[in-house]
Design a protein around this motif. Structure first.
Motif, mmCIF file in Angstrom:
data_model
loop_
_atom_site.group_PDB
_atom_site.id
_atom_site.type_symbol
_atom_site.label_atom_id
_atom_site.label_comp_id
_atom_site.label_asym_id
_atom_site.label_seq_id
_atom_site.Cartn_x
_atom_site.Cartn_y
_atom_site.Cartn_z
ATOM 1 N N HIS A 102 10.545 3.584 8.714
ATOM 2 C CA HIS A 102 11.427 5.026 8.986
ATOM 3 C C HIS A 102 11.828 5.093 7.601
ATOM 4 N N THR A 103 12.142 4.369 6.484
ATOM 5 C CA THR A 103 12.640 4.422 4.968
ATOM 6 C C THR A 103 11.136 5.140 4.572
ATOM 7 N N ILE A 104 10.143 4.698 4.285
ATOM 8 C CA ILE A 104 9.136 5.485 3.882
ATOM 9 C C ILE A 104 8.684 6.700 4.811
ATOM 10 N N GLN A 105 8.692 6.363 5.786
ATOM 11 C CA GLN A 105 8.833 8.795 6.135
ATOM 12 C C GLN A 105 9.402 9.141 5.737
ATOM 13 N N LEU A 106 10.366 9.065 5.879
ATOM 14 C CA LEU A 106 11.955 9.729 5.167
ATOM 15 C C LEU A 106 11.774 9.879 4.088
ATOM 16 N N ILE A 152 14.361 6.072 -2.874
ATOM 17 C CA ILE A 152 14.490 6.527 -1.744
ATOM 18 C C ILE A 152 15.550 5.614 -0.779
ATOM 19 N N PRO A 153 15.399 6.136 0.592
ATOM 20 C CA PRO A 153 16.868 5.464 1.472
ATOM 21 C C PRO A 153 17.064 3.637 1.450
ATOM 22 N N THR A 154 18.394 4.032 0.989
ATOM 23 C CA THR A 154 18.430 2.071 0.931
ATOM 24 C C THR A 154 19.528 1.429 2.004
ATOM 25 N N HIS A 155 19.899 3.044 3.232
ATOM 26 C CA HIS A 155 21.120 2.430 4.021
ATOM 27 C C HIS A 155 21.275 2.787 4.797
ATOM 28 N N TYR A 156 21.363 3.099 6.043
ATOM 29 C CA TYR A 156 21.823 4.173 6.906
ATOM 30 C C TYR A 156 22.988 3.702 7.867
ATOM 31 N N LEU A 194 0.709 -1.421 -0.259
ATOM 32 C CA LEU A 194 0.110 0.020 -0.048
ATOM 33 C C LEU A 194 0.739 1.548 -0.119
ATOM 34 N N SER A 195 2.098 1.064 0.787
ATOM 35 C CA SER A 195 2.988 2.462 0.688
ATOM 36 C C SER A 195 3.718 2.401 -0.751
ATOM 37 N N PHE A 196 3.748 1.105 -1.393
ATOM 38 C CA PHE A 196 4.822 1.973 -1.942
ATOM 39 C C PHE A 196 4.617 2.526 -3.185
ATOM 40 N N ARG A 197 2.939 2.911 -3.275
ATOM 41 C CA ARG A 197 2.471 4.183 -4.584
ATOM 42 C C ARG A 197 2.968 5.095 -4.694
ATOM 43 N N SER A 198 3.193 5.649 -3.613
ATOM 44 C CA SER A 198 3.725 7.039 -2.731
ATOM 45 C C SER A 198 4.438 7.125 -2.423
#
Length: 182
Positions: free
Chosen positions: A128-132, A46-50, A37-41
């Motif tokens: 966290h990734t989605i929010q960032l 996106i961030p891939t590593h922290y 559900l989050s993918f479309r938005s």
């Protein structure tokens, strides 16, 4: 320790253990739904590593958001398959007919909690990734990444101590039984 002489016994699931098995699969399904559900938005990148502070230090395509759910699925299925063969595990104590059931049950409970802990860690990382990626600020919650490590290591440490304690209980019972009958 060698596992070839360990007794092979079936450990029946208690209602509590059955609940945790079902819970882990429901958690995985909810995780996949959240990602789908989050993918479309998500933006294209996106961030891939922290880094150690929880700040993104690498970026990639939005499709990489599916990597952790895929790994989580393999871990869940792998741990579930492993739970069928506790007699092949390595243990800190010698496995005998007297202590096998307690040791196997302890190991299987640890596997169940590890499945759930790993899924929670993966869910948090993806959240966290989605929010960032959506430009929300998480800069004040960097300490949470340290807690995520504890979520995985605390059950392992706890069940190591449980294994040692349960072995001492069985040995004490065997000694008591021998002195009572002998």
């Amino acid at each position: 320790m060698a596992t070839k002489n360990q007794p092979k016994i079936n450990i029946a699931l208690s209602s509590n253990q059955y609940f945790w098995e079902i819970f882990s699969f429901v958690l995985l399904i909810l995780y996949w739904l959240y990602i789908a559900l989050s993918f479309r938005s998500l933006p294209a990148t996106i961030p891939t590593h922290y880094n150690f502070n929880g700040e993104p230090d690498a970026f990639g395509s939005s499709g990489t958001i599916f990597l952790l759910p895929i790994i989580g699925t393999f871990i869940l299925l792998g741990f579930t398959a492993l739970s069928k063969i506790p007699h092949h595990f390595n243990y800190l104590v010698e496995i005998t007919k007297e202590n096998a059931e307690k040791q196997y049950s302890n190991a299987l409970t640890m596997l169940r909690f590890l499945k759930i802990a790993i899924l929670f860690v993966f869910i948090f990382i993806d959240y966290h990734t989605i929010q960032l990626a959506k430009k929300d600020d998480f800069s004040r919650q960097n300490w949470i990444f340290m807690i995520l490590l504890l979520i995985i290591f605390i059950p392992v440490i706890y069940y190591i101590f449980q294994s040692i304690r349960k072995n001492k209980e069985v040995r004490s019972w065997c000694i008591f039984k021998k002195t009572k009958t002998g």
